[in-house]
Motif scaffolding. Structure first.
Motif, PDB file in Angstrom:
ATOM      1  N   GLN A   1      -5.927  -0.257 -10.535  1.00  0.00           N
ATOM      2  CA  GLN A   1      -5.188  -1.229 -11.342  1.00  0.00           C
ATOM      3  C   GLN A   1      -5.497  -2.647 -10.843  1.00  0.00           C
ATOM      4  OE1 GLN A   1      -0.839  -1.322 -11.106  1.00  0.00           O
ATOM      5  NE2 GLN A   1      -0.745  -1.682 -13.322  1.00  0.00           N
TER       6      GLN A   1
ATOM      7  N   PRO B   1       2.064  10.878  -7.683  1.00  0.00           N
ATOM      8  CA  PRO B   1       2.012  10.622  -6.237  1.00  0.00           C
ATOM      9  C   PRO B   1       3.411  10.478  -5.636  1.00  0.00           C
ATOM     10  CG  PRO B   1       1.179   8.733  -7.476  1.00  0.00           C
ATOM     11  CD  PRO B   1       1.349   9.853  -8.445  1.00  0.00           C
TER      12      PRO B   1
ATOM     13  N   ASN C   1      -3.125   2.165  -0.446  1.00  0.00           N
ATOM     14  CA  ASN C   1      -1.792   2.467   0.080  1.00  0.00           C
ATOM     15  C   ASN C   1      -1.918   3.385   1.288  1.00  0.00           C
ATOM     16  OD1 ASN C   1       0.194   1.352  -2.067  1.00  0.00           O
ATOM     17  ND2 ASN C   1      -1.374   2.437  -3.254  1.00  0.00           N
TER      18      ASN C   1
ATOM     19  N   SER D   1       0.402   5.349   4.528  1.00  0.00           N
ATOM     20  CA  SER D   1       1.750   5.638   4.990  1.00  0.00           C
ATOM     21  C   SER D   1       1.808   5.420   6.498  1.00  0.00           C
ATOM     22  CB  SER D   1       2.174   7.047   4.590  1.00  0.00           C
ATOM     23  OG  SER D   1       1.680   7.973   5.500  1.00  0.00           O
TER      24      SER D   1
ATOM     25  N   GLU E   1       5.152  -6.326 -16.896  1.00  0.00           N
ATOM     26  CA  GLU E   1       4.884  -5.649 -18.174  1.00  0.00           C
ATOM     27  C   GLU E   1       4.837  -6.600 -19.359  1.00  0.00           C
ATOM     28  OE1 GLU E   1       7.730  -2.473 -18.595  1.00  0.00           O
ATOM     29  OE2 GLU E   1       6.763  -1.255 -17.036  1.00  0.00           O
TER      30      GLU E   1
HETATM   31  P1  C2E Z   1       3.067   1.509  -5.285  1.00  0.00           P
HETATM   32  O1  C2E Z   1       1.952   1.348  -4.318  1.00  0.00           O
HETATM   33  O2  C2E Z   1       4.200   0.563  -5.186  1.00  0.00           O
HETATM   34  O3  C2E Z   1       2.368   1.446  -6.704  1.00  0.00           O
HETATM   35  C1  C2E Z   1       2.948   0.916  -7.852  1.00  0.00           C
HETATM   36  C2  C2E Z   1       3.356   1.990  -8.832  1.00  0.00           C
HETATM   37  O4  C2E Z   1       3.823   1.357 -10.040  1.00  0.00           O
HETATM   38  C3  C2E Z   1       2.221   2.906  -9.285  1.00  0.00           C
HETATM   39  O5  C2E Z   1       2.800   4.181  -9.535  1.00  0.00           O
HETATM   40  C4  C2E Z   1       1.758   2.261 -10.591  1.00  0.00           C
HETATM   41  O6  C2E Z   1       1.115   3.172 -11.452  1.00  0.00           O
HETATM   42  C5  C2E Z   1       3.065   1.790 -11.151  1.00  0.00           C
HETATM   43  N1  C2E Z   1       2.912   0.611 -12.027  1.00  0.00           N
HETATM   44  C6  C2E Z   1       1.947  -0.326 -12.025  1.00  0.00           C
HETATM   45  N2  C2E Z   1       2.166  -1.273 -12.964  1.00  0.00           N
HETATM   46  C7  C2E Z   1       3.314  -0.930 -13.580  1.00  0.00           C
HETATM   47  C8  C2E Z   1       4.091  -1.527 -14.659  1.00  0.00           C
HETATM   48  O7  C2E Z   1       3.760  -2.552 -15.224  1.00  0.00           O
HETATM   49  N3  C2E Z   1       5.238  -0.874 -14.998  1.00  0.00           N
HETATM   50  C9  C2E Z   1       5.652   0.282 -14.395  1.00  0.00           C
HETATM   51  N4  C2E Z   1       6.779   0.842 -14.807  1.00  0.00           N
HETATM   52  N5  C2E Z   1       4.950   0.855 -13.382  1.00  0.00           N
HETATM   53  C10 C2E Z   1       3.805   0.260 -12.986  1.00  0.00           C
HETATM   54  P2  C2E Z   1       2.066   5.515  -9.064  1.00  0.00           P
HETATM   55  O8  C2E Z   1       0.606   5.394  -9.309  1.00  0.00           O
HETATM   56  O9  C2E Z   1       2.816   6.648  -9.681  1.00  0.00           O
HETATM   57  O10 C2E Z   1       2.289   5.509  -7.495  1.00  0.00           O
HETATM   58  C11 C2E Z   1       3.565   5.645  -6.930  1.00  0.00           C
HETATM   59  C12 C2E Z   1       3.533   5.381  -5.443  1.00  0.00           C
HETATM   60  O11 C2E Z   1       2.818   6.418  -4.772  1.00  0.00           O
HETATM   61  C13 C2E Z   1       2.826   4.097  -5.050  1.00  0.00           C
HETATM   62  O12 C2E Z   1       3.693   2.997  -5.213  1.00  0.00           O
HETATM   63  C14 C2E Z   1       2.472   4.382  -3.613  1.00  0.00           C
HETATM   64  O13 C2E Z   1       3.564   4.096  -2.774  1.00  0.00           O
HETATM   65  C15 C2E Z   1       2.242   5.884  -3.620  1.00  0.00           C
HETATM   66  N6  C2E Z   1       0.790   6.147  -3.603  1.00  0.00           N
HETATM   67  C16 C2E Z   1      -0.087   6.198  -4.631  1.00  0.00           C
HETATM   68  N7  C2E Z   1      -1.334   6.475  -4.199  1.00  0.00           N
HETATM   69  C17 C2E Z   1      -1.242   6.597  -2.841  1.00  0.00           C
HETATM   70  C18 C2E Z   1      -2.199   6.870  -1.797  1.00  0.00           C
HETATM   71  O14 C2E Z   1      -3.405   7.033  -2.012  1.00  0.00           O
HETATM   72  N8  C2E Z   1      -1.704   6.932  -0.504  1.00  0.00           N
HETATM   73  C19 C2E Z   1      -0.387   6.720  -0.226  1.00  0.00           C
HETATM   74  N9  C2E Z   1       0.013   6.789   1.055  1.00  0.00           N
HETATM   75  N10 C2E Z   1       0.512   6.443  -1.181  1.00  0.00           N
HETATM   76  C20 C2E Z   1       0.102   6.387  -2.472  1.00  0.00           C
END
Ligand code: C2E
Ligand code: MG
Ligand code: MG
Ligand code: MG
Length: 287
Positions: free
Chosen positions: A45, A74, A117, A119, A239
């Motif tokens: 993104q 995730p 990201n 942890s 958004e």
């Molecule tokens: P995060 O790093 O805070 O990522 C932002 C989340 O918000 C992402 O959800 C993204 O898809 C979503 N998002 C982005 N723009 C918008 C928007 O305009 N509106 C809304 N409603 N949502 C938006 P996602 O992809 O489901 O990831 C959730 C969390 O999972 C991430 O939060 C991050 O903490 C974790 N994560 C994802 N990939 C990894 C990874 O490779 N390693 C680790 N350790 N954590 C990960």
């Protein structure tokens, strides 16, 4: 008789383990398998500079599509990876994949950084920094193009250790962002000791910005604190144009969110960057 004995034992376990725990065990096995079979992918993104509309970075977000479970978020599988130790293998894979992709973008003429990201469990493991350095060397990516995102709550949970850890990362030359900022009760005294480059304002504040007057005040305050410490401030989850305009008025530096693009598979992210760098990008709002 054997059947009833087995049946009883099964019953014993199924009553002992609550449904949630069983689900977790199943998910862990499936995740282990997915990692082994290379079934995870990264979506990307874009992160844009607000004033110029320039794309400055891409955040890598892990995706897991399982044949029987479907798309697993995730938010569901990362905590399981953390609890089971799978996060080390998963994290190493994400880091390598994201850095390799970033290097390809540079070769295509898109000088963006990549945000990964991580942890706290993962970064506190012995050998993590060596792994990062090894990956950067192997891929041929300069460290300043890698940005590690750590959530504020993870950092605060291990605040004392985090101070040293972040200093060590800085010495590697990578960038550090505090993710989900505003939700983790940072104490300002720690914040000033954290060697970080950027604050990511959590999307819950962004969501409130067009609805509640006090939300604007909060964002202005976060931006002012960030800037006074020499940090960049990015807002996540943007958004609407309305939200973006409010953020610009709050002097926020960068934005990321559905307004510009959802997280996309690498091929789509390529096309996005191609378009972004072809058009002499005007202000982000005019896109
Ligand atoms: P995060 O790093 O805070 O990522 C932002 C989340 O918000 C992402 O959800 C993204 O898809 C979503 N998002 C982005 N723009 C918008 C928007 O305009 N509106 C809304 N409603 N949502 C938006 P996602 O992809 O489901 O990831 C959730 C969390 O999972 C991430 O939060 C991050 O903490 C974790 N994560 C994802 N990939 C990894 C990874 O490779 N390693 C680790 N350790 N954590 C990960
Ligand atoms: Mg993040
Ligand atoms: Mg976040
Ligand atoms: Mg989050």
């Amino acid at each position: 008789a054997a059947k009833s004995a087995g049946g009883n034992r099964y019953q014993f376990f199924s009553q002992g383990l609550n449904q949630q725990a069983q689900e977790r065990v199943a998910l862990e096995a499936a995740l282990r398998e997915a990692l082994k079979k290379d079934r995870l992918v990264l979506h990307y993104q874009p992160q844009l500079e607000l004033a110029q509309g320039r794309v400055v970075g891409m955040e890598a977000l892990a995706r897991w599509y399982d044949d029987t479970l479907g798309m697993v978020s995730p938010a569901r599988f990362i905590p399981i990876a953390e609890q089971t130790g799978l996060i080390h293998e998963l994290g190493a894979w994400v880091l390598h994949e994201a850095c390799a992709q970033c290097k390809r973008w540079h070769q295509e003429g898109y000088p963006v950084s990549v945000s990964v990201n991580v942890s706290i469990k993962q970064v506190m493991q012995e050998g993590f920094s060596e792994m990062v350095v090894g990956t950067l060397l192997e891929v041929g990516l300069e460290p300043q193009y890698l940005d590690l995102e750590l959530t504020e709550s993870m950092l605060m949970e291990k605040a004392a250790e985090s101070v040293a850890l972040l200093r060590m990362f800085k010495s590697l030359g990578v960038q550090i962002s505090i993710d989900d900022f505003g939700t983790g009760y940072s104490s300002l005294s720690y914040l000033k000791n954290f060697s970080v480059d950027r604050i990511k304002i959590d999307q819950s504040f962004v969501r409130d910005v067009t609805v509640r007057d006090d939300a604007v005040g909060i964002i202005k305050a976060i931006v002012a604190i960030g800037h006074s410490m020499g940090l960049k401030v990015i807002a996540e989850g943007v958004e609407t144009r309305d939200e973006q305009e409010k953020l610009l008025a709050c002097k926020c530096d960068q934005v990321q969110g559905y307004l510009h693009a959802r997280p996309m598979p690498a091929a789509e992210a390529d096309s996005f960057l191609e378009r972004a760098f072809a058009s002499d990008a005007g202000p982000a709002g005019q896109k």
